[in-house]
Design an enzyme around this catalytic site. Structure first.
Site, PDB file in Angstrom:
ATOM      1  N   HIS A  56       0.844  -1.110  -0.046  1.00 21.13           N
ATOM      2  CA  HIS A  56      -0.061  -0.140  -0.144  1.00 21.13           C
ATOM      3  C   HIS A  56       0.793   1.324   0.054  1.00 21.13           C
ATOM      4  O   HIS A  56       2.126   1.145   0.105  1.00 21.13           O
ATOM      5  CB  HIS A  56      -0.870   0.157   1.204  1.00 21.13           C
ATOM      6  CG  HIS A  56      -0.321   0.148   2.564  1.00 21.13           C
ATOM      7  ND1 HIS A  56       0.483  -0.823   3.173  1.00 21.13           N
ATOM      8  CD2 HIS A  56      -0.284   1.015   3.384  1.00 21.13           C
ATOM      9  CE1 HIS A  56       0.912  -0.683   4.338  1.00 21.13           C
ATOM     10  NE2 HIS A  56       0.518   0.686   4.524  1.00 21.13           N
ATOM     11  N   HIS A  58       1.421   4.030   1.762  1.00 19.64           N
ATOM     12  CA  HIS A  58       1.997   4.893   3.074  1.00 19.64           C
ATOM     13  C   HIS A  58       3.304   5.030   2.948  1.00 19.64           C
ATOM     14  O   HIS A  58       4.051   3.895   2.617  1.00 19.64           O
ATOM     15  CB  HIS A  58       1.461   4.163   4.319  1.00 19.64           C
ATOM     16  CG  HIS A  58       0.089   4.642   4.572  1.00 19.64           C
ATOM     17  ND1 HIS A  58      -0.677   3.833   5.653  1.00 19.64           N
ATOM     18  CD2 HIS A  58      -0.890   5.190   4.183  1.00 19.64           C
ATOM     19  CE1 HIS A  58      -1.847   4.160   5.593  1.00 19.64           C
ATOM     20  NE2 HIS A  58      -2.084   5.104   4.820  1.00 19.64           N
ATOM     21  N   ASP A  60       5.864   4.965   4.912  1.00 20.32           N
ATOM     22  CA  ASP A  60       6.642   3.755   5.590  1.00 20.32           C
ATOM     23  C   ASP A  60       6.781   2.735   4.953  1.00 20.32           C
ATOM     24  O   ASP A  60       7.559   1.708   5.515  1.00 20.32           O
ATOM     25  CB  ASP A  60       6.568   3.863   7.040  1.00 20.32           C
ATOM     26  CG  ASP A  60       5.082   3.264   7.435  1.00 20.32           C
ATOM     27  OD1 ASP A  60       4.017   3.453   6.600  1.00 20.32           O
ATOM     28  OD2 ASP A  60       4.919   2.483   8.107  1.00 20.32           O
ATOM     29  N   HIS A  61       6.083   2.541   3.858  1.00 17.83           N
ATOM     30  CA  HIS A  61       6.286   1.313   3.287  1.00 17.83           C
ATOM     31  C   HIS A  61       6.882   1.593   1.559  1.00 17.83           C
ATOM     32  O   HIS A  61       7.266   0.735   1.051  1.00 17.83           O
ATOM     33  CB  HIS A  61       4.758   0.810   2.971  1.00 17.83           C
ATOM     34  CG  HIS A  61       4.186   0.248   4.340  1.00 17.83           C
ATOM     35  ND1 HIS A  61       4.119  -1.039   4.573  1.00 17.83           N
ATOM     36  CD2 HIS A  61       3.724   0.718   5.262  1.00 17.83           C
ATOM     37  CE1 HIS A  61       3.410  -1.067   5.936  1.00 17.83           C
ATOM     38  NE2 HIS A  61       3.689  -0.264   6.454  1.00 17.83           N
ATOM     39  N   HIS A 112      -7.332  -0.728   5.778  1.00 19.02           N
ATOM     40  CA  HIS A 112      -6.232   0.163   6.270  1.00 19.02           C
ATOM     41  C   HIS A 112      -6.139   1.360   5.245  1.00 19.02           C
ATOM     42  O   HIS A 112      -6.024   2.491   5.525  1.00 19.02           O
ATOM     43  CB  HIS A 112      -4.962  -0.395   6.269  1.00 19.02           C
ATOM     44  CG  HIS A 112      -3.706   0.008   6.799  1.00 19.02           C
ATOM     45  ND1 HIS A 112      -3.953   0.661   8.154  1.00 19.02           N
ATOM     46  CD2 HIS A 112      -2.614   0.226   6.332  1.00 19.02           C
ATOM     47  CE1 HIS A 112      -2.779   1.270   8.586  1.00 19.02           C
ATOM     48  NE2 HIS A 112      -1.966   1.314   7.162  1.00 19.02           N
ATOM     49  N   ASP A 131      -0.307  -3.951   6.352  1.00 20.18           N
ATOM     50  CA  ASP A 131      -0.908  -3.349   7.384  1.00 20.18           C
ATOM     51  C   ASP A 131      -2.331  -3.749   7.600  1.00 20.18           C
ATOM     52  O   ASP A 131      -2.983  -2.991   8.292  1.00 20.18           O
ATOM     53  CB  ASP A 131      -0.799  -1.934   7.590  1.00 20.18           C
ATOM     54  CG  ASP A 131       0.550  -1.427   7.981  1.00 20.18           C
ATOM     55  OD1 ASP A 131       1.527  -2.124   8.210  1.00 20.18           O
ATOM     56  OD2 ASP A 131       0.826  -0.135   8.123  1.00 20.18           O
TER      57      ASP A 131
END
Length: 257
Positions: A56, A58, A60-61, A112, A131
């Protein structure tokens, strides 16, 4: 045989590193930071990063995706319904993709985020779920609805019990504390909490989990179980809620826990 290791990133992220020793090719899942991956590649100069799997959008990914692609030329795979930097292959429900000579099935698991996907390898029983499903927990509902997340988790929970859950955060200890508050009489939760507490004290990671264990100890997979329903009825004062409403109450409770 593929070897899977966790590269720690930030404070509690894991970047999963899949390694094929026969070809010296590797792949990473959700590299929010390029540095841990580049450090590993520098220490293993004979290895090539061939694929970057993203669940996904975000930061931090995906924060390390562009740098890793620029330095390695790796193929970037990610959800079709989200904006993924440097993506080469857009993936959606039911598609299959070959990574390190293994076939992965794509599962759309919104909740999420709306376009979140998971990568499932049936023969090896690997589930890279970002997540969506955590060890003893689940992701916050930043974009989706409780109904969407409940459906996504139900689909994942229906996979074989031996499926290994490779999620991307070290949240297990705090998740188990919440699980124990939901089901204080569940001995498997108590046993798991004690074990994970010992692991974390010695710096051992708590992942991967497996779906058999999650079905027994993860409250977000247990919204149809009588003890969980009774606990929510006690807190909310309303009985006979359908499982999706029980799940919504659990998620709201966990957000404030």
């Amino acid at each position: 045989m593929i070897k899977i290791d966790a590269l720690p990133a930030f404070t509690d992220n894991y970047i999963w590193l899949l390694q094929d020793p026969q070809t010296c090719r590797c792949a990473v899942v959700d590299p929010g930071d390029a540095a841990p991956v580049l450090a590993w590649l520098d220490a293993h100069p004979d290895w090539t990063l061939s694929d970057i799997l993203v669940t996904h959008h975000h930061h931090d990914h995906v924060g390390g995706v562009e740098q890793l692609k620029a330095t390695s030329g790796a193929r970037v795979l990610g959800p079709a319904r989200e904006q993924i930097p440097a993506r080469d292959l857009a993936l959606g429900e039911g598609q299959q993709v070959e990574v390190l000579d293994h076939t992965f099935q794509i599962l759309e698991v919104p909740g999420h985020t709306l376009g979140h996907i998971a990568y499932y390898q049936a023969e090896q029983h690997w589930l890279f779920c970002g997540d969506t499903l955590f060890a003893a927990g689940c992701g916050r509902l930043f974009e989706g609805t409780p109904a969407q997340m409940h459906d996504s988790l139900s689909r994942l929970a229906a996979l074989p019990g031996e499926t290994l859950v490779y999620c991307t955060h070290e949240y297990t200890l705090s998740n188990l504390r919440f699980a124990q508050a939901v089901e204080p009489e569940n001995p498997q939760i108590s046993q798991r909490l004690e074990q994970v507490s010992q692991w974390r004290q010695t710096g051992q990671i708590s992942l991967p989990s497996n779906l058999q264990l999650e079905r027994a100890t993860n409250p977000f997979l247990r919204s149809d179980e009588t003890p969980v329903q009774a606990r929510i009825a006690e807190r909310e004062g309303v009985k006979a809620r359908p499982p999706v409403e029980v799940f919504a109450c659990l998620r709201a409770w966990k957000d404030q826990f």
